[in-house]
Design an enzyme around this catalytic site. Structure first.
Site, PDB file in Angstrom:
ATOM      1  N   HIS A 105     -29.595 -44.327 -54.367  1.00 38.01           N
ATOM      2  CA  HIS A 105     -30.832 -43.739 -53.876  1.00 38.01           C
ATOM      3  C   HIS A 105     -32.017 -44.324 -54.625  1.00 38.01           C
ATOM      4  O   HIS A 105     -32.238 -44.218 -55.478  1.00 38.01           O
ATOM      5  CB  HIS A 105     -30.198 -42.834 -54.045  1.00 38.01           C
ATOM      6  CG  HIS A 105     -31.709 -41.855 -53.427  1.00 38.01           C
ATOM      7  ND1 HIS A 105     -31.334 -41.460 -52.218  1.00 38.01           N
ATOM      8  CD2 HIS A 105     -32.187 -40.977 -53.414  1.00 38.01           C
ATOM      9  CE1 HIS A 105     -32.175 -40.846 -51.549  1.00 38.01           C
ATOM     10  NE2 HIS A 105     -33.223 -40.359 -52.531  1.00 38.01           N
ATOM     11  N   THR A 137     -19.967 -38.012 -52.714  1.00 39.36           N
ATOM     12  CA  THR A 137     -19.654 -36.836 -52.807  1.00 39.36           C
ATOM     13  C   THR A 137     -19.813 -36.519 -51.244  1.00 39.36           C
ATOM     14  O   THR A 137     -21.117 -36.746 -50.704  1.00 39.36           O
ATOM     15  CB  THR A 137     -20.038 -36.070 -53.934  1.00 39.36           C
ATOM     16  OG1 THR A 137     -21.010 -35.011 -54.029  1.00 39.36           O
ATOM     17  CG2 THR A 137     -19.289 -36.223 -55.180  1.00 39.36           C
ATOM     18  N   LEU A 140     -24.781 -35.141 -49.147  1.00 36.80           N
ATOM     19  CA  LEU A 140     -25.779 -36.802 -48.983  1.00 36.80           C
ATOM     20  C   LEU A 140     -26.532 -36.493 -50.425  1.00 36.80           C
ATOM     21  O   LEU A 140     -27.335 -35.597 -50.916  1.00 36.80           O
ATOM     22  CB  LEU A 140     -27.055 -35.747 -48.063  1.00 36.80           C
ATOM     23  CG  LEU A 140     -27.876 -37.296 -47.555  1.00 36.80           C
ATOM     24  CD1 LEU A 140     -27.095 -38.507 -47.208  1.00 36.80           C
ATOM     25  CD2 LEU A 140     -28.791 -37.225 -46.513  1.00 36.80           C
TER      26      LEU A 140
END
Ligand code: GRF
Length: 210
Positions: A105, A137, A140
């Site tokens: 990310h 997980t 988000l």
């Protein structure tokens, strides 16, 4: 030799960085939810099995997730690598690969989950920004953090210049995280990341100002 599958939706520069790192595991397949993803052609050019699974052909998220899981499992990977895969995955899909699925990310999580992270960082006026590799997980852009790289935010940055500085570091940290996992040195224990044979600081990379 451990096997991994990469999921992409676009250009696949993180995928390329992982290939360029010459890891000891085998990339069993690259799967995209977008048939036109540029990264598919790059993977195919390397002789890697590519699969396009167009999410628009499925009635709902659950149907797409089920087909995606079936395709992934056909390649029997030890690790699933989300590399710019722009589909939200349902909870049962995520649970199926818990402890063996990574995402990258473009922010220093837990700051700025979601889209437009570079714009958000500039609007917030943060002085450090960066990228995070984490176990996936059901929440988000959440999940146990494996490695982060921080970059300075410079006074005249635009979202584009900042994104480029962050992306260069993504290409450093993602191969490193995948390598740790493929070498069997990285695992999730009771929701915490355990890494053998590295100092605590190995998970934190500070890039100097360019
Ligand atoms: C990267 O910035 C990644 O962090 C985000 O999507 C982008 C994908 O870029 N999740 P690429 O396809 O790897 O070039």
């Amino acid at each position: 030799m451990k096997r991994y599958v990469i999921l992409i939706s676009g250009r696949g520069s993180n995928m390329e960085a992982i290939f360029a790192a010459g890891l000891s595991g085998q990339c069993a397949a690259v799967i995209s939810n977008r048939p036109d993803a540029a990264g598919l052609a790059h993977a195919a050019a390397r002789g890697i099995t590519t699969v396009a699974l167009d999410h628009r052909a499925f009635a709902d998220r659950a149907a797409f997730d089920a087909a995606l899981a079936a395709e992934i499992d056909r390649h029997a990977p030890d690790l699933v690598v989300l590399a710019g895969f722009m589909r939200v995955l349902g909870e049962s899909f995520v649970r199926r690969y818990q402890g063996r699925m990574f995402n990258i990310h473009p922010s220093l999580l837990p700051c700025f989950p979601g889209l437009c992270t570079h714009e958000a960082a500039l609007a917030a006026g943060v002085k450090l920004h960066g990228a995070t590799v984490h176990f996936v997980t059901p929440v988000l852009d959440d999940g146990p953090i494996v490695i982060q790289a921080a970059v300075p935010v410079l006074p005249d940055d635009s979202a584009e210049t900042l994104a480029a500085r962050v992306l260069a570091q993504e290409h450093v940290i993602y191969p490193r995280a995948v390598r740790w996992f493929l070498e069997g040195r990285l695992r999730l224990v009771d929701g915490r990341v355990q890494l053998d044979g590295e100092t605590q600081a190995s998970g934190a990379l500070i890039a100097p100002a360019a």
